[in-house]
Design an enzyme around this catalytic site. Structure first.
Site, PDB file in Angstrom:
ATOM      1  N   GLY A 303      29.446  61.048 120.488  1.00 32.80           N
ATOM      2  CA  GLY A 303      28.788  60.109 121.045  1.00 32.80           C
ATOM      3  C   GLY A 303      27.906  60.525 122.367  1.00 32.80           C
ATOM      4  O   GLY A 303      27.531  61.552 122.276  1.00 32.80           O
ATOM      5  N   GLU A 304      27.539  59.445 123.206  1.00 26.28           N
ATOM      6  CA  GLU A 304      26.910  59.629 124.327  1.00 26.28           C
ATOM      7  C   GLU A 304      25.393  60.123 124.246  1.00 26.28           C
ATOM      8  O   GLU A 304      24.430  60.260 124.904  1.00 26.28           O
ATOM      9  CB  GLU A 304      27.239  60.788 125.338  1.00 26.28           C
ATOM     10  CG  GLU A 304      28.806  60.737 125.641  1.00 26.28           C
ATOM     11  CD  GLU A 304      29.122  62.232 126.382  1.00 26.28           C
ATOM     12  OE1 GLU A 304      28.044  63.123 126.711  1.00 26.28           O
ATOM     13  OE2 GLU A 304      30.229  62.340 126.593  1.00 26.28           O
ATOM     14  N   GLY A 305      24.885  60.140 122.878  1.00 19.39           N
ATOM     15  CA  GLY A 305      23.465  60.523 122.363  1.00 19.39           C
ATOM     16  C   GLY A 305      23.493  62.136 122.104  1.00 19.39           C
ATOM     17  O   GLY A 305      22.336  62.571 121.964  1.00 19.39           O
TER      18      GLY A 305
END
Length: 337
Positions: A303-305
């Site tokens: 996640g987090e980009g």
């Protein structure tokens, strides 16, 4: 610009802007004239032509790319759906702001400006097994938090999220948007074991039953089983479409924010690229439903980009080859025998 009402957001979703056909045609002609066999750069050629259409210029470029990470907390975590406590959301936001997370390193490597938008972390959404996650006003505020950070003049928007419990919300969003059972969409998320997956499946099943008679519109789905950070991603996607800015999506949770939008208007994904296919089991199925072909598949599930940030490097390579290569005429190379 933000959306003054839910109706105005729905109008913007319905009136999705198209890419520039002339720029697309010119970019395709340029690809045909570059010093290489036709099609030999594969997906890189397609990416360059895609960007040309949305940036409305034959030679697209990324002078300003923005990596935007939205964070929110979820009331559904009371059911033990994550391997981590909800407090980790705020701790990770602090880590982002201190420069110590994976996304700091990866967005820096991709030449992206990192923005972190934390949304009422001290006020989690409601437990969506017994109530809508957000009321109308809360959902609109989250949509506008996303729309408001997408600036005119950006060449690329890359989206990511942080929110303990949000893979549970993502599974519910996908099931309401595209059908199937909870088990079709639930995965390990932060790394829960078989018992954790069973708990998540039960929670999503309960949520789908509770909201089963509710309208199935994009906003209703987002507010009932989504989260603030997820609704913010949806708002950012629609605002980027209004401005004609290409969007690079991250993993399962990020893409789940687009699922209700795509269920209402399939064309909304036309300005989006999937940065990668994550290891979360439902992501490949979701990408297929939305007609998105991921750029990368590296087994990532952070996640987090993070996956989208890595893919931004591929995008830069595609635009560099497109814009900087010589044509056959310029290089005095024979185009054919």
């Amino acid at each position: 610009m933000t959306f003054p009402s839910i109706a105005s957001f729905e109008d913007a979703l319905a009136a999705a802007r198209a890419p520039d056909g002339a720029a697309t045609t010119a970019a395709r002609a340029r690809q045909a004239a570059l010093t290489k066999p036709a099609g030999s750069l594969g997906r890189l050629e397609e990416i360059a032509i895609f960007f040309a259409g949305w940036q409305r210029r034959e030679r697209p470029r990324i002078d300003r790319g923005s990596m935007i990470v939205f964070a929110g907390n979820h009331g559904v975590t009371i059911h033990g759906v994550s391997a981590f406590p909800a407090s980790v959301t705020g701790q990770m936001v602090a880590n982002f702001r201190a420069g110590g997370a994976a996304i700091n390193a990866l967005s820096g490597a991709a030449g992206l400006e990192l923005k972190v938008v934390a949304l009422d972390l001290d006020r989690p959404t409601a437990d969506f097994t017994i109530a809508p996650a957000m009321d109308d006003a809360e959902c609109l505020a989250a949509l506008n938090a996303g729309a408001g950070v997408v600036e005119e003049g950006l060449d690329l928007v890359v989206l990511g999220e942080m929110g303990i419990g949000n893979s549970t919300a993502a599974a519910a969003l996908c099931a309401r948007s595209f059908g199937g059972s909870a088990a079709d969409w639930v995965g390990p998320g932060t790394g829960v074991d078989a018992g954790g997956i069973a708990r998540k499946t039960g929670v999503v099943t309960q949520a789908l039953a509770f909201h089963g008679a509710a309208p199935n519109s994009a906003v209703e789905t987002l507010r009932r089983v989504g989260g603030r950070e997820i609704a913010a991603i949806a708002g950012a996607v629609v605002r980027a479409r209004q401005l004609g800015i290409p969007v690079l999506l991250d993993g399962f949770i990020c893409c789940s924010a687009v699922a209700p939008l795509a269920a209402d208007n399939r064309a909304i994904t036309a300005h989006c690229l999937a940065g990668h296919c994550s290891a979360e089991p439902g992501h490949a199925r979701l990408l297929d439903r939305m007609g998105l072909d991921p750029i990368l598949s590296l087994g990532m599930r952070l996640g987090e980009g993070s996956g989208a940030a890595v893919a931004a490097g591929i995008v830069r390579a595609a635009l560099a080859a497109h814009g900087e290569m010589a044509t056959f005429e310029e290089a005095a190379v024979a185009a054919s025998l």
